[in-house]
Scaffold this motif. Sequence first.
Motif, mmCIF file in Angstrom:
data_model
loop_
_atom_site.group_PDB
_atom_site.id
_atom_site.type_symbol
_atom_site.label_atom_id
_atom_site.label_comp_id
_atom_site.label_asym_id
_atom_site.label_seq_id
_atom_site.Cartn_x
_atom_site.Cartn_y
_atom_site.Cartn_z
ATOM 1 N N GLY A 128 5.101 53.171 -18.651
ATOM 2 C CA GLY A 128 6.291 53.729 -19.272
ATOM 3 C C GLY A 128 7.163 54.534 -18.321
ATOM 4 N N VAL A 129 8.367 54.806 -18.775
ATOM 5 C CA VAL A 129 9.319 55.679 -18.081
ATOM 6 C C VAL A 129 9.819 56.680 -19.107
ATOM 7 N N GLY A 130 9.890 57.948 -18.730
ATOM 8 C CA GLY A 130 10.407 58.958 -19.638
ATOM 9 C C GLY A 130 11.819 58.638 -20.104
ATOM 10 N N LEU A 131 12.144 59.014 -21.334
ATOM 11 C CA LEU A 131 13.439 58.631 -21.906
ATOM 12 C C LEU A 131 14.613 59.207 -21.116
ATOM 13 N N PHE A 132 14.516 60.453 -20.714
ATOM 14 C CA PHE A 132 15.604 61.043 -19.934
ATOM 15 C C PHE A 132 15.650 60.447 -18.532
ATOM 16 N N ALA A 133 14.491 60.279 -17.915
ATOM 17 C CA ALA A 133 14.461 59.701 -16.571
ATOM 18 C C ALA A 133 15.070 58.301 -16.574
ATOM 19 N N ARG A 134 14.757 57.513 -17.589
ATOM 20 C CA ARG A 134 15.330 56.159 -17.658
ATOM 21 C C ARG A 134 16.844 56.225 -17.805
ATOM 22 N N ALA A 135 17.337 57.108 -18.683
ATOM 23 C CA ALA A 135 18.780 57.218 -18.888
ATOM 24 C C ALA A 135 19.473 57.655 -17.604
ATOM 25 N N PHE A 136 18.856 58.591 -16.889
ATOM 26 C CA PHE A 136 19.442 59.081 -15.639
ATOM 27 C C PHE A 136 19.472 57.972 -14.592
ATOM 28 N N MET A 137 18.370 57.269 -14.412
ATOM 29 C CA MET A 137 18.313 56.229 -13.379
ATOM 30 C C MET A 137 19.187 55.035 -13.734
ATOM 31 N N ASP A 138 19.367 54.758 -15.029
ATOM 32 C CA ASP A 138 20.284 53.696 -15.430
ATOM 33 C C ASP A 138 21.730 54.071 -15.108
ATOM 34 N N ARG A 139 22.055 55.354 -15.295
ATOM 35 C CA ARG A 139 23.421 55.813 -15.037
ATOM 36 C C ARG A 139 23.702 55.931 -13.540
ATOM 37 N N PHE A 140 22.688 56.345 -12.759
ATOM 38 C CA PHE A 140 22.854 56.560 -11.315
ATOM 39 C C PHE A 140 21.785 55.759 -10.566
ATOM 40 N N PRO A 141 21.903 54.428 -10.573
ATOM 41 C CA PRO A 141 20.799 53.589 -10.080
ATOM 42 C C PRO A 141 20.465 53.737 -8.603
ATOM 43 N N LEU A 142 21.392 54.208 -7.782
ATOM 44 C CA LEU A 142 21.127 54.316 -6.348
ATOM 45 C C LEU A 142 20.941 55.755 -5.884
ATOM 46 N N LEU A 143 21.070 56.710 -6.788
ATOM 47 C CA LEU A 143 20.894 58.104 -6.390
ATOM 48 C C LEU A 143 19.434 58.346 -6.024
ATOM 49 N N PRO A 144 19.151 59.103 -4.954
ATOM 50 C CA PRO A 144 17.758 59.383 -4.594
ATOM 51 C C PRO A 144 17.032 60.134 -5.710
#
Length: 334
Positions: A128-144
């Motif tokens: 799984g991926v945390g709900l907030f972490a997934r939303a963040f990484m979807d919005r900023f896919p290349l951010l470190p």
Amino acid sequence: MDRPIRLGVSACLLGHPVRYDGGHKRDAFVADTLAAYFEFLPVCPEAECGLGTPRPAMRLTGDPASPRLVTITTGIDLTGRMLAYCARRVSELAGENLCGYIFKSKSPSSGMARVKVYPEKGPPAMTGVGLFARAFMDRFPLLPVEEEGRLHDAGLRENFIARVFTLARYRDLLAEVGLDGTPPEGSPPKAPGKGLRAGRLAAFQASHKYLLMSHSPKIAGEMGRLAARARAVPDAELFPQYQRLLLSAMALRATPAKHANVLQHILGYFKKQLTPDEKAEALELFAEYRDGRLPLVVPVTLLSHFVRKYDAAYLKNQWYLQPHPRELMLRNHV
């Protein structure tokens, strides 16, 4: 850096008492070591979406690809509430000029990977991926992004920090050429013209050439070609495309083989100056590093010595030789 380097971070890692039990998960490397170099923006999704502290413990259930967030003892489904918060919060974070994010591992909201997802029956899936972490990484896919646990791996730590500092330097470049979106204050000087903006991008590329090669020789070459034709590419296309390539290259881990290739390239600059003994010493250190018997800092220190001794002007500007503060000792591991 002209401005503080801002990172988002799970608030509990800084010692904020926002865990479900009123405690925290303070991480010394994050809260003490990195705090000396970065400005942190703490975030706790559960507390910020109004669930309170302390609060009932929660976990992810159902399909790992689209899990539900429910309380463990009472089974109350909080998914909708959390997802609404996530959508709002990541939009807000878009304006915070973040150069990266450090998540809390295993958290149902903030875990970046390998979060437990419980089925109706049977053992939990560790996918799984945390709900907030997934939303963040979807919005900023290349951010470190990283988790605090993974930052205790020397290689992952070095890669993450290098990515953050490189992005921060690129953000400084955008500010210099008036393309960072920062509202002007007073009556600032006129923004640089197209030729000067292209020239500064070319200079950025030149000074990062070997650092980029240590992560991805292929993408580094593509970036070099883009920077070379910068005058012919509209800014609205040029700088976003360059940034995508930059972040994509730095996201790939530098390996001993790629580092050894870069070390050889740099050594080539001194083929007319080095004595046979100096060259032999360098090649021996390169081999020992590549074989895992020496940390990278040893051959890099020797090359830095050659740069000073033989006054190699081009190499003095290479961020590869010092991409982050020496005090972090990120290249001291084998």
